[in-house]
Design a protein around this motif. Structure first.
Motif, short mmCIF file in Angstrom:
data_model
loop_
_atom_site.label_atom_id
_atom_site.label_comp_id
_atom_site.label_asym_id
_atom_site.label_seq_id
_atom_site.Cartn_x
_atom_site.Cartn_y
_atom_site.Cartn_z
N ARG A 7 0.83 -1.22 0.00
CA ARG A 7 0.00 0.00 0.00
C ARG A 7 0.85 1.25 0.00
N ASP A 8 1.92 1.24 0.77
CA ASP A 8 2.82 2.40 0.78
C ASP A 8 3.44 2.60 -0.59
N ARG A 11 0.86 4.10 -2.82
CA ARG A 11 0.67 5.53 -2.51
C ARG A 11 1.77 6.37 -3.15
N LEU A 15 1.16 9.20 -5.88
CA LEU A 15 1.68 10.56 -5.70
C LEU A 15 2.36 11.04 -6.98
N TRP A 22 -1.08 15.20 -3.29
CA TRP A 22 -1.74 14.22 -2.44
C TRP A 22 -2.85 14.93 -1.68
#
Length: 112
Positions: A7-8, A11, A15, A22
């Motif tokens: 998930r990171d 993200r 971005l 964001w």
């Protein structure tokens, strides 16, 4: 060493896909996003290299990827609004299949 979840990683890709924004806030200057994902040198396998991003220039849908240890990919295709992430500890040969999977299955599925 960075320890990030899938998930990171997604993200981070999102971005960049959103030109450094964001939640409506400019977190990374858009000029840096464009410059870092620009092809500055040539590498093997037909790839270029930006600033920590591998650049794949294709006739229809160019992409940029961050490639980590053992098949960890952030794969961004801006014109299709796609961010994909893989986290595998497969062999080197297995990790080379990821771009082929994107080209042969994901992109055609999205563009049909």
């Amino acid at each position: 060493v960075m320890l990030l979840s899938a998930r990171d990683l997604a993200r981070f890709g999102l971005l960049y896909l959103n030109d450094g924004r964001w939640a409506g806030e400019q977190v990374i200057p858009s000029s840096w996003v464009r410059e870092s994902t620009n092809r500055w040198s040539d590498a093997s396998f037909g790839l270029g290299y930006g600033y920590m991003w591998w650049i794949r220039q294709k006739p229809n849908h160019s992409a940029y990827t961050a490639i980590g240890f053992g098949g960890q990919y952030i794969y961004v295709i801006p014109d299709l609004d796609i961010v994909t992430v893989t986290t595998t500890l497969g062999s080197r040969e297995d990790t080379l299949l990821i771009p082929a999977i994107m080209d042969n299955y994901v992109v055609p599925a999205v563009t049909k």
